[in-house]
Design a protein around this motif. Structure first.
Motif, PDB file in Angstrom:
ATOM      1  N   PHE A   1     -14.615 -46.445  28.008  1.00 63.77           N
ATOM      2  CA  PHE A   1     -15.323 -45.610  26.874  1.00 63.77           C
ATOM      3  C   PHE A   1     -15.905 -46.085  26.129  1.00 63.77           C
ATOM      4  O   PHE A   1     -16.649 -45.014  25.139  1.00 63.77           O
ATOM      5  N   GLU A   2     -16.534 -47.037  25.753  1.00 62.39           N
ATOM      6  CA  GLU A   2     -18.114 -46.888  25.148  1.00 62.39           C
ATOM      7  C   GLU A   2     -19.007 -46.043  25.904  1.00 62.39           C
ATOM      8  O   GLU A   2     -20.263 -45.416  25.391  1.00 62.39           O
ATOM      9  N   SER A   3     -19.076 -46.132  27.790  1.00 60.87           N
ATOM     10  CA  SER A   3     -19.592 -45.458  28.597  1.00 60.87           C
ATOM     11  C   SER A   3     -19.390 -44.003  27.772  1.00 60.87           C
ATOM     12  O   SER A   3     -20.420 -43.114  28.050  1.00 60.87           O
ATOM     13  N   ILE A   4     -18.517 -43.093  27.853  1.00 60.93           N
ATOM     14  CA  ILE A   4     -18.512 -41.655  27.278  1.00 60.93           C
ATOM     15  C   ILE A   4     -18.066 -41.298  26.347  1.00 60.93           C
ATOM     16  O   ILE A   4     -19.169 -40.012  25.759  1.00 60.93           O
ATOM     17  N   ARG A   5     -18.189 -42.612  24.971  1.00 61.58           N
ATOM     18  CA  ARG A   5     -19.193 -42.325  23.417  1.00 61.58           C
ATOM     19  C   ARG A   5     -20.785 -42.006  23.924  1.00 61.58           C
ATOM     20  O   ARG A   5     -21.131 -41.067  23.264  1.00 61.58           O
ATOM     21  N   GLN A   6     -21.336 -42.939  24.015  1.00 60.74           N
ATOM     22  CA  GLN A   6     -23.151 -42.823  24.731  1.00 60.74           C
ATOM     23  C   GLN A   6     -23.239 -42.168  25.272  1.00 60.74           C
ATOM     24  O   GLN A   6     -23.994 -41.200  25.309  1.00 60.74           O
ATOM     25  N   LEU A   7     -22.588 -41.428  26.487  1.00 60.53           N
ATOM     26  CA  LEU A   7     -22.765 -40.028  27.147  1.00 60.53           C
ATOM     27  C   LEU A   7     -22.797 -39.083  26.047  1.00 60.53           C
ATOM     28  O   LEU A   7     -23.683 -37.839  26.177  1.00 60.53           O
ATOM     29  N   VAL A   8     -21.419 -38.579  25.281  1.00 61.19           N
ATOM     30  CA  VAL A   8     -21.620 -37.360  24.610  1.00 61.19           C
ATOM     31  C   VAL A   8     -22.442 -37.784  23.165  1.00 61.19           C
ATOM     32  O   VAL A   8     -23.363 -36.823  22.949  1.00 61.19           O
ATOM     33  N   LEU A   9     -23.123 -39.056  22.828  1.00 61.58           N
ATOM     34  CA  LEU A   9     -24.286 -39.262  21.721  1.00 61.58           C
ATOM     35  C   LEU A   9     -24.975 -38.612  22.206  1.00 61.58           C
ATOM     36  O   LEU A   9     -25.827 -38.003  21.537  1.00 61.58           O
ATOM     37  N   HIS A  10     -25.841 -39.486  23.866  1.00 57.50           N
ATOM     38  CA  HIS A  10     -27.240 -38.614  24.110  1.00 57.50           C
ATOM     39  C   HIS A  10     -26.845 -37.210  25.125  1.00 57.50           C
ATOM     40  O   HIS A  10     -28.212 -36.794  24.551  1.00 57.50           O
TER      41      HIS A  10
END
Length: 160
Positions: free
Chosen positions: A21-30
């Motif tokens: 879920f942190e990877s998904i957050r980073q994906l969306v943010l970037h």
């Protein structure tokens, strides 16, 4: 998302699920940062983006596409419930409880208004942290430079 997270925690473990879920957050943010210069920033309107993400067997998220105008048509009962909650959450942020929207007010919504949304990036907080970090770095760089110059002056031979 809650059901997916609960399922993954039960089958793969909490640490692995949190990492996903942190990877998904980073994906969306970037992905948003990558196009931030072309996203219209208008205080009189808002946009809702729909992310299509596939999760591989090793729990790595892969971005398929981002929809600028995601369909809000429901195809199943669960889809209808999810989209109704999405619309309700958006309206709670845009039109705070019992308040009349005012574009002159620039404030971050209260956490109670966010519903199922998470704040991925707080610009106000980032600016504050950046200025604090810049001040700290400035102080750190100023002191060693003064010290090193003094040391060089004392140890350097004087030529006449």
């Amino acid at each position: 998302m809650c059901n997916l997270k609960l399922y993954l925690e039960g089958t793969r473990g909490k640490e692995v699920t949190d990492k996903l879920f942190e990877s998904i957050r980073q994906l969306v943010l970037h992905s948003l940062k990558a196009v931030s210069s072309v996203i219209l920033s208008d205080r009189h309107c808002f946009e809702c983006y729909g992310y299509d993400i596939i999760i591989s067997n090793d729990l790595k998220p892969w971005l398929i596409e981002v929809n600028a105008s995601p369909s809000l048509t429901a195809t199943t009962a669960n889809d209808r419930i999810m989209k109704q909650k999405l619309i309700a959450d958006i309206l709670n942020i845009v039109v705070p409880f019992g308040e009349i929207p005012d574009v002159r007010l620039s404030k971050t919504p209260d956490k109670s208004q966010l519903g199922s949304f998470e704040v991925l990036y707080d610009e106000e907080q980032a600016v504050t942290e950046a200025s604090t970090e810049k001040e700290m770095l400035g102080k750190q760089h100023r002191d060693p430079v003064k010290t090193s110059v003094k040391v060089r002056e004392k140890s350097a031979p004087r030529w006449r």
